[in-house]
Write a protein that holds these residues in place. Structure first.
Motif, PDB file in Angstrom:
ATOM      1  N   ASP B 245      -5.482  28.137  36.702  1.00  0.00           N
ATOM      2  CA  ASP B 245      -6.438  28.550  37.729  1.00  0.00           C
ATOM      3  C   ASP B 245      -6.825  27.375  38.614  1.00  0.00           C
ATOM      4  O   ASP B 245      -6.565  26.223  38.280  1.00  0.00           O
ATOM      5  N   GLY B 246      -7.468  27.676  39.723  1.00  0.00           N
ATOM      6  CA  GLY B 246      -7.995  26.624  40.591  1.00  0.00           C
ATOM      7  C   GLY B 246      -7.620  26.835  42.044  1.00  0.00           C
ATOM      8  O   GLY B 246      -7.283  27.935  42.461  1.00  0.00           O
ATOM      9  N   MET B 247      -7.691  25.734  42.806  1.00  0.00           N
ATOM     10  CA  MET B 247      -7.331  25.756  44.219  1.00  0.00           C
ATOM     11  C   MET B 247      -5.910  25.199  44.358  1.00  0.00           C
ATOM     12  O   MET B 247      -5.474  24.363  43.566  1.00  0.00           O
ATOM     13  N   ILE B 248      -5.221  25.638  45.391  1.00  0.00           N
ATOM     14  CA  ILE B 248      -3.879  25.109  45.658  1.00  0.00           C
ATOM     15  C   ILE B 248      -4.042  23.889  46.562  1.00  0.00           C
ATOM     16  O   ILE B 248      -4.646  23.976  47.629  1.00  0.00           O
ATOM     17  N   ARG B 249      -3.522  22.761  46.091  1.00  0.00           N
ATOM     18  CA  ARG B 249      -3.671  21.527  46.856  1.00  0.00           C
ATOM     19  C   ARG B 249      -2.296  21.060  47.325  1.00  0.00           C
ATOM     20  O   ARG B 249      -1.318  21.129  46.576  1.00  0.00           O
ATOM     21  N   VAL B 250      -2.248  20.595  48.549  1.00  0.00           N
ATOM     22  CA  VAL B 250      -0.993  20.067  49.095  1.00  0.00           C
ATOM     23  C   VAL B 250      -1.249  18.632  49.538  1.00  0.00           C
ATOM     24  O   VAL B 250      -2.250  18.359  50.212  1.00  0.00           O
ATOM     25  N   VAL B 251      -0.366  17.708  49.138  1.00  0.00           N
ATOM     26  CA  VAL B 251      -0.471  16.330  49.635  1.00  0.00           C
ATOM     27  C   VAL B 251       0.740  16.027  50.523  1.00  0.00           C
ATOM     28  O   VAL B 251       1.810  16.621  50.354  1.00  0.00           O
ATOM     29  N   ASP B 252       0.553  15.105  51.456  1.00  0.00           N
ATOM     30  CA  ASP B 252       1.647  14.756  52.374  1.00  0.00           C
ATOM     31  C   ASP B 252       2.545  13.696  51.723  1.00  0.00           C
ATOM     32  O   ASP B 252       2.267  13.241  50.605  1.00  0.00           O
ATOM     33  N   PRO B 253       3.628  13.302  52.392  1.00  0.00           N
ATOM     34  CA  PRO B 253       4.556  12.350  51.765  1.00  0.00           C
ATOM     35  C   PRO B 253       3.932  10.983  51.448  1.00  0.00           C
ATOM     36  O   PRO B 253       4.509  10.196  50.697  1.00  0.00           O
ATOM     37  N   ASP B 254       2.758  10.699  52.016  1.00  0.00           N
ATOM     38  CA  ASP B 254       2.055   9.463  51.645  1.00  0.00           C
ATOM     39  C   ASP B 254       1.051   9.691  50.520  1.00  0.00           C
ATOM     40  O   ASP B 254       0.357   8.752  50.112  1.00  0.00           O
ATOM     41  N   GLY B 255       0.936  10.944  50.075  1.00  0.00           N
ATOM     42  CA  GLY B 255       0.032  11.238  48.970  1.00  0.00           C
ATOM     43  C   GLY B 255      -1.369  11.628  49.404  1.00  0.00           C
ATOM     44  O   GLY B 255      -2.245  11.849  48.573  1.00  0.00           O
ATOM     45  N   LYS B 256      -1.600  11.732  50.708  1.00  0.00           N
ATOM     46  CA  LYS B 256      -2.940  12.116  51.202  1.00  0.00           C
ATOM     47  C   LYS B 256      -3.082  13.631  51.190  1.00  0.00           C
ATOM     48  O   LYS B 256      -2.129  14.352  51.491  1.00  0.00           O
ATOM     49  N   GLU B 257      -4.286  14.090  50.899  1.00  0.00           N
ATOM     50  CA  GLU B 257      -4.503  15.535  50.869  1.00  0.00           C
ATOM     51  C   GLU B 257      -4.230  16.129  52.245  1.00  0.00           C
ATOM     52  O   GLU B 257      -4.812  15.710  53.242  1.00  0.00           O
ATOM     53  N   PHE B 258      -3.372  17.122  52.286  1.00  0.00           N
ATOM     54  CA  PHE B 258      -3.027  17.770  53.556  1.00  0.00           C
ATOM     55  C   PHE B 258      -3.728  19.118  53.674  1.00  0.00           C
ATOM     56  O   PHE B 258      -4.164  19.517  54.752  1.00  0.00           O
TER      57      PHE B 258
END
Lengths: 160, 489
Positions: B245-258
């Protein structure tokens, strides 16, 4: 001696379910404490758990043949599949013979001494449906009789 | 095209899955393009429409004999959302426990089957040895027994909770159908303890055999198996990895939250691209866009599954897994790690996390409470449920009429998210490894390794004999004449 009749397949994927349909029909007819009838949507290692501890195992499964022989019945022994023992790049699809070989190495005392496989040529196995093709459906009674013959029940079945 | 030569690895999969990697060489014998083709199982949505939504947790387990528990759980959560009913606290714990047991079992098995032959036996070892039997030969007979035992115990957890060992049937909207007894809880605790021990052993074996071998470390960190992409995974309120469960998180190729979004918002973030040569659809991030099979910030291609989940999170919520997480990133040069073969290592870190979770939940006395379901009272209309399947983020989305009869079904299965990266990885490996038309069996295995790292699963559903076809490699000259044929046996 304990025998297992195991129908393998996916009952909602057309002809792939033929083993399951045959096993479910046999389960209604066979009433013997020495014979278990089971159906399973399983393969590879999952199969081992099902067959461990039986003396004889009769498997009913679908087969896709090069010639596309829908409804053809092939009675196979494990030896017939031996040349398919291999590593697999696809662990989910660990094949039948490899799974048995694995079992023989790690749980030899639990592996059945005798295995018979009734493989039925199938057609449509890529579209979700509970219906089988007519040719596969027509084969079901014949496969049932062959399994009953294999366990020495053919005579009793005819009396019904 | 007439100057192209074609190598076919067909099939990479079992008969009924019948996947195919095709590699086209140019006249110079270098790789021009590689394609991955997977046949489609058709008609699932149509099959479901018109049925009561409550049947879906049972029906969707039949799509795939590999990850039925993932489909069962995604489907059950979709029913929660459809009827807007919150499961009881105990029900959530029971579901999480079963789900983590499944995840640990699946990861462990596939580590020994997938990574095992390549790392323990060797990527270019003879085909006949590069299998699980070869792995056991290298690491010792007792390991084979331990793999079986760990799997047996974890599957027993799924059986106790789910009702059946392979296809659980316990999920209800708002809870589960069966409470856990104190006696069962003892078995669950023992299974958790065994699994935690075994995962630590597996990580140690990985350390000894793989990380202490420079050749393997070079292989993992080399450019052949590397792509700078976005990463996606479910996270809890502290941005720690969560499978259930939870939120879907996406990070960019530098690892920053997108991006970080609720499962119900998935269509605002994910789109599917269609190519003329494939049945498959290729997912990408809508807010970056489809730029073709290419990586980097400007390409919307993202990855899911173990390494992606670790990259997309800030850590693991259990202590031993957190240590293993830190070691992975320290060893491989910090977050995010773009090396595709590190998926195997990440899989072990996750298996340890899942096992720790099993143990922690099994030790919770609330587990045996009889308060296991909140009955739905709302009128159903639309629901979305998301879990992290072993192979990545799994989306279920149902629409119904007011009586709960399905009018629409949409699934994005885990591997679909990874299809574009898989195609890229196979092509990059092929281009890096094949030169001047020289293709050995070992090289072809190394190309397949790019594919295997994702643990892809597309051959859902069927089990027709013999379960696998010979792996054939056909090499043709520039006039499409076959000049060489290699077979695995």
């Amino acid at each position: 001696m304990k025998t297992l009749i195991l129908g393998i397949g996916n009952a909602i994927l057309g002809d792939d379910g033929i083993g399951v349909h045959v096993a479910q029909e046999l389960a209604k007819r066979i009433n013997d404490e020495k014979i278990d009838v089971m159906d399973a949507d399983t393969s590879g290692l999952g199969l081992l758990e099902n067959i461990a501890g039986y003396d004889k195992v009769i498997i009913i499964d679908a087969i896709e043949t090069g010639s596309g022989d829908i409804g053809g019945i092939y009675k196979l022994r494990l030896e017939d599949l031996v040349n398919t023992v291999d590593q697999t790049s696809w662990p989910h699809g660990m094949n039948f013979a490899t799974a048995i070989e694995f079992g023989r190495r790690f749980a030899a005392n639990q592996m059945p001494k005798e295995m018979v496989i009734f493989a039925i040529g199938v057609g449509q196995v890529t579209e979700f449906t509970e219906e089988m093709t007519a040719k596969a459906t027509e084969t079901v009674p014949e496969v049932i009789n062959l399994v009953l013959e294999e366990i020495g029940w053919a005579h009793r079945a005819l009396l019904r | 095209m007439s100057r192209m030569r074609k190598i076919t690895i067909d099939p990479i999969t079992r008969l009924e899955g019948h996947g195919k990697i095709e590699i086209f060489l140019n006249a110079a014998g270098d790789v021009d393009r590689a394609y991955l083709q997977i046949p489609e199982l058709r008609g699932f949505e149509k099959f479901c429409e018109g049925r009561p939504a409550e049947e879906m947790p049972r029906i969707t387990t039949m799509i795939c004999g590999v990850c039925p528990t993932a489909h069962h759980m995604a489907s059950t959560k979709t029913l929660d959302d459809l009827w807007k009913v919150e499961p009881t606290s105990t029900a959530k714990k029971i579901r999480r426990l079963m789900y983590n047991a499944f995840q640990a079992e699946d990861h462990l098995l596939h580590f020994f089957y997938l990574a095992g032959p390549d790392f323990f036996v060797g990527p270019t070892a003879a085909t006949a040895e590069r299998n699980i039997l070869g792995v056991i030969g290298k690491v010792g007979l007792e390991v084979g027994g331990k793999v079986i035992e760990a799997r047996k115990r974890l599957r027993n957890v799924v059986r106790i909770i789910g009702g059946k060992p392979v296809m659980p049937s316990c999920g209800l909207p708002g809870g589960v159908s069966k409470a856990i007894t104190e006696e069962e809880r003892k078995t669950l605790i023992e299974a958790g303890e065994y699994a935690v021990d075994f995962c630590q052993f597996a990580l140690k074996a990985f350390d000894d055999v793989v990380l202490k071998n420079k050749d393997y470390v070079d292989l993992i960190t080399g450019d052949v198996y590397k792509h700078r992409t976005y990463y996606m995974g479910l996270v809890d309120e502290n941005n720690k990895v969560n499978f259930y469960d939870g939120m879907i998180r996406v990070v960019d190729p530098d690892g920053k939250e997108f991006a970080k979004f609720r499962p119900q918002e998935y269509l605002d973030h994910i789109r599917e691209h269609v190519e003329p040569w494939s049945y498959m659809k290729f997912c990408y991030l809508k807010n970056v866009g489809w730029k073709g099979f290419t990586d980097g910030e400007d390409s919307g291609i993202y990855r899911v599954a173990p390494l992606a989940r670790l990259n997309a999170s800030d850590g693991m919520a259990t202590p031993l897994a957190q240590e293993a997480y830190e070691k992975l990133f320290e060893t491989l040069g910090g977050k995010p790690v773009h090396n595709t073969l590190a998926f195997h290592w990440a899989r072990l870190v996750e298996a340890l996390y899942a096992s720790e979770r099993v143990l922690e939940l099994a030790r919770d006395p609330e587990l045996t409470s009889s308060d296991i379901v909140n009955l739905p009272t709302e009128t159903p209309k639309e629901g979305v449920g998301v879990v992290e399947a072993p192979r990545g983020t799994l989306f279920h989305h149902y629409q119904t009429d007011e009586t709960g009869i399905l009018t629409g079904v949409n699934l994005i299965v885990a591997t679909t998210n990874n299809m574009a990266p898989i195609v890229m990885s196979v092509e990059k490996a092929a281009k890096s490894l094949i030169h001047k038309g020289e293709v050995s069996d070992g090289l072809l295995n190394m190309i397949e390794m790019a594919f295997r790292a994702y643990d892809p699963c597309m051959a859902c559903g069927t089990h027709a004999l013999p379960g696998q076809m010979p792996l054939e490699i056909v090499i043709c000259d520039s006039e499409s004449n076959e000049i060489k044929r290699l077979s695995r046996f």
